[in-house]
Structure formats: structure tokens, C-alpha cells
Write an enzyme that holds these catalytic residues in place. Structure first.
Site, PDB file in Angstrom:
ATOM      1  N   ASP A  73       0.869  -1.174   0.000  1.00 10.91           N
ATOM      2  CA  ASP A  73       0.000   0.000   0.000  1.00 10.91           C
ATOM      3  C   ASP A  73       0.915   1.235   0.000  1.00 10.91           C
ATOM      4  O   ASP A  73       2.081   1.167   0.382  1.00 10.91           O
ATOM      5  CB  ASP A  73      -0.880  -0.046   1.256  1.00 10.91           C
ATOM      6  N   GLU A 100      -0.239   4.998   0.910  1.00  5.71           N
ATOM      7  CA  GLU A 100      -0.492   5.955   1.982  1.00  5.71           C
ATOM      8  C   GLU A 100      -0.534   5.254   3.341  1.00  5.71           C
ATOM      9  O   GLU A 100      -1.192   4.235   3.514  1.00  5.71           O
ATOM     10  CB  GLU A 100      -1.809   6.681   1.725  1.00  5.71           C
ATOM     11  N   ARG A 158     -16.128  12.300   0.419  1.00 12.17           N
ATOM     12  CA  ARG A 158     -15.070  13.287   0.187  1.00 12.17           C
ATOM     13  C   ARG A 158     -15.445  14.265  -0.918  1.00 12.17           C
ATOM     14  O   ARG A 158     -15.252  15.477  -0.787  1.00 12.17           O
ATOM     15  CB  ARG A 158     -13.780  12.564  -0.195  1.00 12.17           C
ATOM     16  N   SER A 168      -2.300   0.927  -4.822  1.00  8.73           N
ATOM     17  CA  SER A 168      -2.926   1.994  -4.042  1.00  8.73           C
ATOM     18  C   SER A 168      -4.284   2.357  -4.614  1.00  8.73           C
ATOM     19  O   SER A 168      -4.521   2.269  -5.819  1.00  8.73           O
ATOM     20  CB  SER A 168      -2.023   3.229  -4.051  1.00  8.73           C
ATOM     21  N   LYS A 205      -7.012  -4.099  -5.367  1.00  7.07           N
ATOM     22  CA  LYS A 205      -5.827  -4.695  -4.750  1.00  7.07           C
ATOM     23  C   LYS A 205      -5.890  -6.224  -4.782  1.00  7.07           C
ATOM     24  O   LYS A 205      -4.943  -6.892  -5.218  1.00  7.07           O
ATOM     25  CB  LYS A 205      -5.652  -4.181  -3.321  1.00  7.07           C
ATOM     26  N   ASP A 234      -2.089  -0.895   5.696  1.00  2.00           N
ATOM     27  CA  ASP A 234      -2.500  -0.429   7.024  1.00  2.00           C
ATOM     28  C   ASP A 234      -4.009  -0.320   7.189  1.00  2.00           C
ATOM     29  O   ASP A 234      -4.481   0.007   8.275  1.00  2.00           O
ATOM     30  CB  ASP A 234      -1.867   0.935   7.307  1.00  2.00           C
TER      31      ASP A 234
END
Length: 200
Positions: free
Chosen positions: A7, A9, A46, A90, A133, A152
């Protein structure tokens, strides 16, 4: 043959949306895939906030230009790339990632793309493939690779569980608690040692 899928970020660079949230003074934008497992729901949330505040790609790119890799990340990645093939997987976007890839010496990155209006407003996004992913890891396995994956967030769990080995790096207490079978690390040296331990 092994390939390590990382990953971006939270593992190699700070969370872009958190950095932008702080720069723009909009706490609501701090929510990430560590908090919300449903990526579509998170991105629509977002985009609605950006629209409310009249913010677009230019403002986010300005913040990204000032982001550096996490301390030790480039050295970790440099050494890892001398040992095996490495792919960054990502859910970020090509329109965000270029300056970060430059600072990491251009590792291979698979990510998504934004839909941007002529005035710079972000109107939507295009995922490369569904569940990108895990789908990518399965494709690599079909091409003869054994995958080792690390991340994460919730959206990293599928690729971690599908391969030869998976690791959490600087994840949340809740994700670690919910996945006690996945080794978790906080520092790059121990993280690199764990990866070395499962490489052929």
C-alpha cells in the site's frame, strides 16, 4: 518468484486526505480507509465535501507537492527493491501520485484515476478494476508470482490474506485487534526483516 505488493499511503507516504484536511481546515476530510471499509461510500463523502467548499484538484495537488515520504520509507523501499520485485498497489489517483513517486525514485504504481471538470472540480473517479488490490494480487498469482502484501487499512486486508504472506504496518488498534493472525509492525527495520524472512 516472489513479488511484494505495498500500500502507499500510511505505509510509504503520509495520508494525502489527512494532510489536505489539515491544510484546508476541514476536519471531516480526515476520514480514510482506516475508518471506512466501503471505498465508494468514502470517496462520495469526500467529493461532496470538496463540492461544498468549492475545492478541486489544484488545491489538493498544492498540498501534495509539500508531502515527503515517511522518515525511513525511501531507504526501506530502496533496499527491498534490491531483494525482489515490488509493486505499489494503491487506491489513490494518478493525478495525486506523480510527485510522491518522484520522491520515491519512481517505483511501479498501480492506482486509479479522477474525473476532473475543465474548471478543476473533481466530479468523480474511475477505479482501475473492482476490488483492485485483491484483483491485482490474484492476477499476479495467475502469472506465476507468489505475493507478499502489506498495508494499514481495511482495503488492504484482502490482498494480505490471499497471498504467501501478509503484514500490517502502522495500522490502527482496531484493525490489528480484528486481525490477530496478521503480523503487525511499527518500524521499517522489523518490517523489512519480516519480509526477508518469507522471501524465497
Amino acid at each position: 518468484m516472489d513479488i511484494v505488493c505495498l500500500d502507499l499511503e500510511g505505509v510509504l507516504v503520509p495520508e494525502i486526505w489527512i494532510a489536505f484536511s489539515e491544510a484546508a481546515g476541514i476536519p471531516e476530510l480526515k476520514k480514510t480507509t482506516r475508518d471506512e471499509p466501503d471505498y465508494d461510500k468514502l470517496m462520495n463523502y469526500r467529493l461532496n465535501i470538496l463540492k461544498e467548499h468549492g475545492l478541486g484538484l489544484k488545491e489538493i495537488q498544492k498540498t501534495i507537492a509539500g508531502i515527503d515520504p515517511l522518515p525511513g520509507a525511501k531507504e526501506f523501499l530502496d533496499e527491498l527493491r534490491t531483494l525482489t520485485q515490488v509493486l505499489i498497489l494503491s487506491d489513490t489517483f494518478t493525478e495525486f501520485a506523480k510527485p510522491l513517486m518522484e520522491k520515491l525514485d519512481w517505483p511501479t504504481l498501480f492506482c486509479n484515476s479522477l474525473k476532473v471538470a475543465p474548471d478543476g472540480a473533481i466530479t468523480g473517479y474511475q477505479m482501475r478494476v473492482a476490488n483492485s488490490k485483491l484483483t491485482t494480487v490474484k492476477a499476479l498469482q495467475s502469472a506465476g508470482f507468489q505475493t507478499i502484501a502489506a498495508g494499514d487499512s481495511y482495503n488492504d486486508l484482502g490482498m494480505m490474506k490471499a497471498g504467501k504472506a501478509g503484514f500490517l504496518f502502522r495500522s490502527t488498534e482496531q484493525i490489528r485487534k480484528d486481525n490477530p493472525d496478521i503480523p503487525a509492525f511499527e518500524e521499517y527495520d522489523e518490517f523489512l526483516a519480516a519480509i526477508k524472512g518469507v522471501l524465497d
